[in-house]
Each structure stands twice: as C-alpha cells, then as structure tokens.
Design a protein around this motif. Sequence first.
Motif, PDB file in Angstrom:
ATOM      1  N   THR A 147      -1.709 -18.880   7.266  1.00  0.00           N
ATOM      2  CA  THR A 147      -1.594 -17.862   8.315  1.00  0.00           C
ATOM      3  C   THR A 147      -0.285 -17.917   9.100  1.00  0.00           C
ATOM      4  OG1 THR A 147      -2.811 -19.334   9.802  1.00  0.00           O
ATOM      5  CG2 THR A 147      -4.091 -17.680   8.604  1.00  0.00           C
ATOM      6  N   LYS A 197       2.307 -16.027   8.822  1.00  0.00           N
ATOM      7  CA  LYS A 197       2.661 -14.652   9.163  1.00  0.00           C
ATOM      8  C   LYS A 197       1.864 -14.176  10.382  1.00  0.00           C
ATOM      9  CE  LYS A 197       2.366  -9.958   7.160  1.00  0.00           C
ATOM     10  NZ  LYS A 197       1.069  -9.519   7.745  1.00  0.00           N
ATOM     11  N   GLN A 198       0.583 -14.477  10.414  1.00  0.00           N
ATOM     12  CA  GLN A 198      -0.270 -14.036  11.516  1.00  0.00           C
ATOM     13  C   GLN A 198       0.108 -14.743  12.829  1.00  0.00           C
ATOM     14  OE1 GLN A 198      -1.506 -14.683   8.380  1.00  0.00           O
ATOM     15  NE2 GLN A 198      -1.741 -12.486   7.958  1.00  0.00           N
ATOM     16  N   CYS A 199       0.529 -15.989  12.744  1.00  0.00           N
ATOM     17  CA  CYS A 199       0.977 -16.704  13.950  1.00  0.00           C
ATOM     18  C   CYS A 199       2.195 -16.018  14.556  1.00  0.00           C
ATOM     19  CB  CYS A 199       1.300 -18.164  13.616  1.00  0.00           C
ATOM     20  SG  CYS A 199      -0.160 -19.169  13.233  1.00  0.00           S
ATOM     21  N   GLU A 231       2.935 -12.884  14.226  1.00  0.00           N
ATOM     22  CA  GLU A 231       2.463 -11.618  14.783  1.00  0.00           C
ATOM     23  C   GLU A 231       1.860 -11.808  16.174  1.00  0.00           C
ATOM     24  OE1 GLU A 231      -0.241 -10.240  11.838  1.00  0.00           O
ATOM     25  OE2 GLU A 231       1.327  -9.646  10.416  1.00  0.00           O
ATOM     26  N   GLU A 268      -1.220 -22.345  12.631  1.00  0.00           N
ATOM     27  CA  GLU A 268      -1.984 -21.934  11.457  1.00  0.00           C
ATOM     28  C   GLU A 268      -3.430 -22.432  11.506  1.00  0.00           C
ATOM     29  OE1 GLU A 268       2.294 -21.732  10.197  1.00  0.00           O
ATOM     30  OE2 GLU A 268       1.060 -23.121  11.366  1.00  0.00           O
ATOM     31  N   PRO A 310      -5.579 -16.715  14.161  1.00  0.00           N
ATOM     32  CA  PRO A 310      -4.762 -16.348  12.993  1.00  0.00           C
ATOM     33  C   PRO A 310      -5.596 -16.150  11.726  1.00  0.00           C
ATOM     34  CG  PRO A 310      -3.723 -18.131  14.220  1.00  0.00           C
ATOM     35  CD  PRO A 310      -5.088 -17.948  14.807  1.00  0.00           C
ATOM     36  N   LEU A 313      -7.237 -12.770  11.972  1.00  0.00           N
ATOM     37  CA  LEU A 313      -6.262 -11.714  11.692  1.00  0.00           C
ATOM     38  C   LEU A 313      -5.946 -11.644  10.203  1.00  0.00           C
ATOM     39  CD1 LEU A 313      -3.800 -12.130  14.716  1.00  0.00           C
ATOM     40  CD2 LEU A 313      -5.687 -10.490  14.435  1.00  0.00           C
ATOM     41  N   TRP A 314      -5.911 -12.792   9.532  1.00  0.00           N
ATOM     42  CA  TRP A 314      -5.668 -12.787   8.084  1.00  0.00           C
ATOM     43  C   TRP A 314      -6.783 -12.037   7.361  1.00  0.00           C
ATOM     44  CZ3 TRP A 314      -8.205 -14.223   3.676  1.00  0.00           C
ATOM     45  CH2 TRP A 314      -7.443 -14.290   2.508  1.00  0.00           C
ATOM     46  N   GLU A 352      -6.399  -8.369   7.856  1.00  0.00           N
ATOM     47  CA  GLU A 352      -5.301  -7.773   7.099  1.00  0.00           C
ATOM     48  C   GLU A 352      -5.538  -7.813   5.594  1.00  0.00           C
ATOM     49  OE1 GLU A 352      -1.627  -9.585   8.325  1.00  0.00           O
ATOM     50  OE2 GLU A 352      -2.084  -9.322  10.451  1.00  0.00           O
ATOM     51  N   PHE A 393      -5.366  -7.620  19.796  1.00  0.00           N
ATOM     52  CA  PHE A 393      -5.370  -7.811  18.349  1.00  0.00           C
ATOM     53  C   PHE A 393      -6.505  -7.069  17.662  1.00  0.00           C
ATOM     54  CE2 PHE A 393      -3.227 -11.468  20.228  1.00  0.00           C
ATOM     55  CZ  PHE A 393      -2.004 -11.356  19.597  1.00  0.00           C
TER      56      PHE A 393
END
Length: 499
Positions: free
Chosen positions: A105, A107-109, A111, A131, A136, A139-140, A143, A198
């Motif tokens: 995660t 990428k999500q962190c 974001e 992570e 996160p 959110l993963w 997505e 979020f």
Amino acid sequence: MKYVIGIDLGTSAVKILLVNKLGEVCNTVTKSYPLIHSKSGYSEQNPKEWVEKTINGLAELVHSFEGNMNDIEGISISGQMHGLVLLDHNQKLLRNAILWNDTRTTKQCQEIYEMIGQERLLEITKNPALEGFTLPKLLWVKEEELELFEKAAVCLLPKDYLRYRLTGKIHSEYSDAAGTLLLDVNKKQWSAEMCEAFGIPMSLCPPLVESHENVGSLIPAISEKTGLPSTVKVFAGGADNACGAIGTGILSEGKTLCSIGTSGVVLSYENRGDLDFQGEVHYFNHGQEDAFYTMGVTLAAGYSLSWFKDTFAPNEDFETLLQGVAEVPIGSNGLLFTPYLVGERTPHADSIIRGSFIGMDASHTRKHFARAVMEGITFSLNESIHIFRENGKVIDTIYSIGGGAKNEEWLQMQADIFNSKIVKFSTEQGPGMGAAMLAAYGCGWFDSLQACSKAFLDVAEEYTPIQHNVEKYQQLFTIYQRVYKQTKELNEALQVFKS
C-alpha cells in the motif's frame, strides 16, 4: 480457585493462557496457522483459521482442566494490530485478512498525505501513514477490489473478528482502533474528517468500548464446542502491544518496555494524549482507560535471528546457534548488521530499505555473524529510545520480554546499548497475560490494573550497564546510524532486479 483465560491472537499462532487468581499460569495451549504470501509484499491470513484454532485450543485447555468449569469466569483477547477484516451485511467474510506486515500500500500512503496533509494527519491520528496501518489497506481494496468494497458493512481488526465469532457481538476498542488511522486518538472517537476525506462510510467503523468492558458471553455453539460454560464473561481486550504493556506492568509514567518477538517494540507509558513527537514514533491509546503509550518498532527483530538460523543453521536450535557469542568482543570484530530484512518502521518508515552485513572479512566465523545480528537488532531498538530521550523522556529502567529476554548475553547487551537497567520477569507471557489481566480486572478481582499487576508480576533478574561497554557501543551506534543513509540509494537501485 477462580480462573480467567487470556487469548493472544498472534501473527503465526494463537496462544491461550489459563491464569488463576494468584496470577499463576496453570496451563497454556498454542495452535499455529499459516501466512499467505501470494505475491511479493503481500501478507494475508484466512480469519476462519483464527477461529478454528482458537476453538480447538480452548477445547484442549478445558479437556485438561481438573477444576470446576464454572470457576472459569472470564476471557479477554489480545491481537495483532492493523489487520483488515471485511464483513458484508450478513457478517460473512468478504476476503482474506490483509495483515500488519503487508507492504502493498505504498501508493495509498502517499495518497493519504496528498489528501489530508502530514501535519493534519498527525494532529488527528498521532501517527504517519505507513503500509502496515489499516486505512491504506482499506483504500487499496476500494481501488483494486471496488465491487467487494461496496459490499462491505463493517471493518474489523483481527481480534475483534475473533471476539465477534465467540460472542456474536461486534465492537472495537481504543487501543486497536488507534492503529487504523481512522481514530482521533486524543478525543477517543472515530474521525468523521478522516472518513469523509477518503470516502469511507462511518458505518464501517464498529462501536468503541474500553478494553476491560464486558461485551458479551459465549454463544451456545462456541460453548458446546469448547466445553466452557456460557456464563463466561468476554471482555473487549486490546491490541497486542497494549496488552503486552499491561502484562508487563507498564501502567504508570516513566515505565518502558522492550519486546523482541517477530518484530521488536520499545514502548513507553504516557498519561497524556496531546504530546507531539512529530510522528517519529507511534502514539496509541493504552488498554488502561484514559492512558496512552508511545512506541517505536523494528519490523524484523526476532525475525532477523530466525532468518539467520533458518538460512545458515536450519537443523540447530537457538541455544546451539548462540554458543560462543559471549566470546566475541563488542562490535563482532568489525562486523555490523542492519536488520532491514522487510523494510523498517522506526525511525525510517521505508518499505524498500534492506538489511546489510558491513565489514565482513575472512576472520569472521558464524559466531561473529550471530553476535552482529543480535547487536544490529538491539541498535535498531535503541533508535526508538534515542528518540524518546531527545524528546525529554527519562528512561533508566526497561522491562525486557520476548526472545531477547531468554539469553543472558543479550540482556546484558540491551543494558549496555540502551544504557539502562534491564529487568527480566520470573515468568513472562506478554500480551496473553495482559489479556488475562484485563479479564481479571473486568471480573472485579482487583480495583485497578495496577493492583492486578502487583499481584501477578514478579521480577527475576536485573542487568545494569557496564560503563566501559556503554562507551564502546555508543561509538558503534553512531556508525550504525550512518548505514541507512549510505545504503538507501543502493537498495532503491536494486529494486529493478526484484522478482
């Protein structure tokens, strides 16, 4: 004699303790379960395994119990933090749990920082976006598995799911909720601001209770399978580190814990929720009501030693592996190890950094490498103590538990590297004992957790720093601190060769 049961839902196994009113551990049962690594960086478990193995363990405990079953009065649960368990509107599992040591995660962190800002994130949650945390992961799923996310009705942490399966009641409690990045840690409530930012429905967040609260009793099916009476009270419990703090008496200002398990933790009690550590260490709600703790984490502490044994001495036990370590001088004859095998948490929130042996030459034998691994793990933990001291905390006594408390040489090493008195308990059960103490307190055996701690815990040995060793280790620690910066770029470049 009356009894309580403490359940510690760990990463690799569930450990169940039967504890009497004197604080004596009368029986223990451990049941292991597998990790699921489907891709590099992925770490999952099937929550049904937690339930099955816990039921089997409780049944085994009951089968060997020779007393009156009605004398078992309470159960409480400690659990691995941050894991994501999603249930639908029928309370059915939607997917495997994503665990604390999953690193997919990044990428999500990023974001999270872009959306809420690092400063505001720390104001609300007291913790950086890492992570391992729950948001996160959520959110993963949102997505990458949107259809599944839209079916979700509630988000639970591992021990909260287990407790739901035992009682039929859905709750969370503050010490575990603090590791989600969805809790306002100081206000002790789910953050509407974080959820709204979020697109997380507030309905996903379960009702919050105190760790010692009675949240139900065993449902008939569980009572029948385990042999426990349905009159047994079930208490909310806490996060593994919060329960570890309770189980080692970290219940007042100035007390500090060093725990070396798969990961390593340095944890210090705080009586306020409004201190500012700039996100350098974690800041969570305690299992004790209206208290907090700060914590630094080494991701691969005991794991580094296990990796070393499994790789270079797979047929030996740890005692054999560590023979001769005491003969090796401080600094392992110029050999230094950094325990970044799975990335690092404190003070370097970095999922890419990897471990190193620095200074190898032909004179080094296995015992030099073994001591270097022990020293490197302890240096990493000392990073957290260094941060605490830089922020004005006085740390002169540290209670050591876990694998690091099972070896005399390692205990003295901790005293010398931490420059602090190290205390070892005569018996040490960590989070499982903390869960049992929450049940004992919840059952009314004691008027406070502090009183329970005095009755249950007994100091066995103390190790004091040797000044000559302290000075050598301080010199070596400054070299250790340079390794991260000087290998960071190299490890990033090596990522293209990872499969």
